[in-house]
Design a protein around this motif. Structure first.
Motif, PDB file in Angstrom:
ATOM      1  N   PHE A   1      40.904 -25.941  39.215  1.00  0.00           N
ATOM      2  CA  PHE A   1      40.551 -24.621  39.727  1.00  0.00           C
ATOM      3  C   PHE A   1      39.783 -24.812  41.019  1.00  0.00           C
ATOM      4  O   PHE A   1      38.785 -25.518  41.043  1.00  0.00           O
ATOM      5  CB  PHE A   1      39.717 -23.862  38.688  1.00  0.00           C
ATOM      6  CG  PHE A   1      39.374 -22.471  39.085  1.00  0.00           C
ATOM      7  CD1 PHE A   1      40.362 -21.498  39.129  1.00  0.00           C
ATOM      8  CD2 PHE A   1      38.084 -22.127  39.420  1.00  0.00           C
ATOM      9  CE1 PHE A   1      40.053 -20.196  39.488  1.00  0.00           C
ATOM     10  CE2 PHE A   1      37.764 -20.835  39.780  1.00  0.00           C
ATOM     11  CZ  PHE A   1      38.750 -19.864  39.817  1.00  0.00           C
ATOM     12  N   MET A   2      40.259 -24.230  42.086  1.00  0.00           N
ATOM     13  CA  MET A   2      39.659 -24.348  43.417  1.00  0.00           C
ATOM     14  C   MET A   2      39.532 -25.803  43.855  1.00  0.00           C
ATOM     15  O   MET A   2      38.544 -26.209  44.457  1.00  0.00           O
ATOM     16  CB  MET A   2      38.291 -23.655  43.458  1.00  0.00           C
ATOM     17  CG  MET A   2      38.374 -22.173  43.209  1.00  0.00           C
ATOM     18  SD  MET A   2      36.854 -21.240  43.430  1.00  0.00           S
ATOM     19  CE  MET A   2      35.573 -22.282  42.880  1.00  0.00           C
ATOM     20  N   GLY A   3      40.520 -26.628  43.500  1.00  0.00           N
ATOM     21  CA  GLY A   3      40.533 -28.028  43.896  1.00  0.00           C
ATOM     22  C   GLY A   3      39.589 -28.912  43.105  1.00  0.00           C
ATOM     23  O   GLY A   3      39.376 -30.062  43.470  1.00  0.00           O
ATOM     24  N   LYS A   4      39.008 -28.396  42.030  1.00  0.00           N
ATOM     25  CA  LYS A   4      38.069 -29.161  41.212  1.00  0.00           C
ATOM     26  C   LYS A   4      38.639 -29.333  39.808  1.00  0.00           C
ATOM     27  O   LYS A   4      39.353 -28.457  39.308  1.00  0.00           O
ATOM     28  CB  LYS A   4      36.730 -28.430  41.107  1.00  0.00           C
ATOM     29  CG  LYS A   4      36.045 -28.212  42.436  1.00  0.00           C
ATOM     30  CD  LYS A   4      34.766 -27.442  42.240  1.00  0.00           C
ATOM     31  CE  LYS A   4      34.068 -27.166  43.558  1.00  0.00           C
ATOM     32  NZ  LYS A   4      32.798 -26.452  43.367  1.00  0.00           N
TER      33      LYS A   4
ATOM     34  N   ILE B   1      34.204 -28.418  37.413  1.00  0.00           N
ATOM     35  CA  ILE B   1      33.725 -27.140  36.898  1.00  0.00           C
ATOM     36  C   ILE B   1      33.686 -27.252  35.379  1.00  0.00           C
ATOM     37  O   ILE B   1      34.661 -27.679  34.760  1.00  0.00           O
ATOM     38  CB  ILE B   1      34.643 -25.980  37.325  1.00  0.00           C
ATOM     39  CG1 ILE B   1      34.642 -25.821  38.837  1.00  0.00           C
ATOM     40  CG2 ILE B   1      34.226 -24.686  36.641  1.00  0.00           C
ATOM     41  CD1 ILE B   1      35.610 -24.783  39.343  1.00  0.00           C
TER      42      ILE B   1
ATOM     43  N   LEU C   1      39.688 -14.355  35.618  1.00  0.00           N
ATOM     44  CA  LEU C   1      39.986 -15.286  36.692  1.00  0.00           C
ATOM     45  C   LEU C   1      40.495 -16.616  36.143  1.00  0.00           C
ATOM     46  O   LEU C   1      41.428 -17.205  36.681  1.00  0.00           O
ATOM     47  CB  LEU C   1      38.729 -15.513  37.543  1.00  0.00           C
ATOM     48  CG  LEU C   1      38.890 -16.371  38.788  1.00  0.00           C
ATOM     49  CD1 LEU C   1      39.811 -15.685  39.777  1.00  0.00           C
ATOM     50  CD2 LEU C   1      37.537 -16.608  39.420  1.00  0.00           C
TER      51      LEU C   1
ATOM     52  N   THR D   1      35.129 -13.354  35.035  1.00  0.00           N
ATOM     53  CA  THR D   1      35.329 -14.799  35.037  1.00  0.00           C
ATOM     54  C   THR D   1      36.422 -15.185  34.054  1.00  0.00           C
ATOM     55  O   THR D   1      37.261 -16.037  34.353  1.00  0.00           O
ATOM     56  CB  THR D   1      34.017 -15.518  34.682  1.00  0.00           C
ATOM     57  OG1 THR D   1      32.993 -15.048  35.536  1.00  0.00           O
ATOM     58  CG2 THR D   1      34.162 -17.012  34.825  1.00  0.00           C
TER      59      THR D   1
ATOM     60  N   THR E   1      38.660 -29.090  35.955  1.00  0.00           N
ATOM     61  CA  THR E   1      38.059 -28.073  35.099  1.00  0.00           C
ATOM     62  C   THR E   1      37.970 -28.583  33.672  1.00  0.00           C
ATOM     63  O   THR E   1      38.962 -29.071  33.124  1.00  0.00           O
ATOM     64  CB  THR E   1      38.885 -26.775  35.146  1.00  0.00           C
ATOM     65  OG1 THR E   1      39.036 -26.369  36.498  1.00  0.00           O
ATOM     66  CG2 THR E   1      38.207 -25.676  34.358  1.00  0.00           C
TER      67      THR E   1
ATOM     68  N   SER F   1      28.908 -25.983  37.991  1.00  0.00           N
ATOM     69  CA  SER F   1      29.844 -26.488  38.983  1.00  0.00           C
ATOM     70  C   SER F   1      29.179 -27.572  39.818  1.00  0.00           C
ATOM     71  O   SER F   1      27.993 -27.502  40.124  1.00  0.00           O
ATOM     72  CB  SER F   1      30.291 -25.327  39.882  1.00  0.00           C
ATOM     73  OG  SER F   1      31.169 -25.786  40.862  1.00  0.00           O
TER      74      SER F   1
ATOM     75  N   ASP G   1      30.489 -30.759  42.989  1.00  0.00           N
ATOM     76  CA  ASP G   1      31.445 -30.918  44.087  1.00  0.00           C
ATOM     77  C   ASP G   1      32.855 -31.202  43.590  1.00  0.00           C
ATOM     78  O   ASP G   1      33.829 -30.862  44.254  1.00  0.00           O
ATOM     79  CB  ASP G   1      31.001 -32.049  45.015  1.00  0.00           C
ATOM     80  CG  ASP G   1      29.720 -31.705  45.753  1.00  0.00           C
ATOM     81  OD1 ASP G   1      29.407 -30.500  45.872  1.00  0.00           O
ATOM     82  OD2 ASP G   1      29.031 -32.647  46.191  1.00  0.00           O
ATOM     83  N   THR G   2      32.975 -31.835  42.432  1.00  0.00           N
ATOM     84  CA  THR G   2      34.297 -32.258  41.959  1.00  0.00           C
ATOM     85  C   THR G   2      34.714 -31.639  40.631  1.00  0.00           C
ATOM     86  O   THR G   2      35.872 -31.722  40.264  1.00  0.00           O
ATOM     87  CB  THR G   2      34.328 -33.791  41.798  1.00  0.00           C
ATOM     88  OG1 THR G   2      33.316 -34.183  40.872  1.00  0.00           O
ATOM     89  CG2 THR G   2      34.122 -34.480  43.135  1.00  0.00           C
TER      90      THR G   2
END
Length: 178
Positions: free
Chosen positions: A64-67, A28, A10, A7, A69, A23, A25-26
């Motif tokens: 990160f991944m559209g969210k 992290i 990443l 992690t 952070t 995490s 929906d929006t």
């Protein structure tokens, strides 16, 4: 290799101890601290390992991944045994007195290269417009080696300084430049 090491790789957070990740929906949220090591006192330059207390800072990071952070950093405050002063440990991703990472700040500048406005880039990343402008000031541009021989005027008032005739105004500028 523990899962937290993967992690950390990443998220590009080296030398950290990841405690928890939550995490939605929006968003992290990553909860972490740095590995403990001796630090040098900025006041008297002596080395200390004595911890005074811990404080948690919430830091905005690149999406990160559209969210969005958020990094929850449990930072240590050290106590210097020589001079008695307290100081925080250093963290390379975060400049002093900042709540956003350097990579988020420079990612906002990268968005400006893709024809985003300052306001739209800042609102997309959840930071203020002034944060983007401050990072623009950090970019250094070299001075030109030579200046152009021709001066171009983009906008001006044609009857400025009492010159009602544009050609008379143009001739005055041309004479002033030569």
């Amino acid at each position: 290799m523990p899962i937290s090491d993967f992690t950390a790789k990443l998220l590009e957070l080296e030398d950290v101890i990841i405690k928890d990740i939550s995490s939605s929906d929006t968003e992290i949220h990553v909860f972490f601290s740095l590995k403990r090591r001796p630090h040098t006192c900025p006041h008297c330059s002596s080395v200390t390992e004595q911890i005074h207390d811990y404080r948690t800072s919430i830091i905005k990071d690149i999406p990160f991944m559209g969210k969005k952070t958020f990094l929850h950093y449990s930072k240590r405050r050290y106590h210097c045994t020589c001079c008695g002063k307290h100081f925080y440990e250093s963290f390379p991703l975060l400049p002093k007195h900042c709540r956003i990472t350097t990579r988020l700040a420079f990612y906002s500048i990268h968005l400006l290269k893709n024809r985003y406005s300052v306001h739209s880039a800042a609102s997309l990343l959840g930071i203020s417009d002034s944060s983007v402008f401050r990072r623009l000031k950090d970019i250094c541009y070299p001075k030109p080696s030579s200046l152009p021989k021709v001066l171009s005027i983009d906008e001006f008032k044609g009857n400025a300084f009492g010159y009602r005739n544009f050609s008379n105004f143009r001739n005055r500028i041309f004479l002033a430049l030569t």
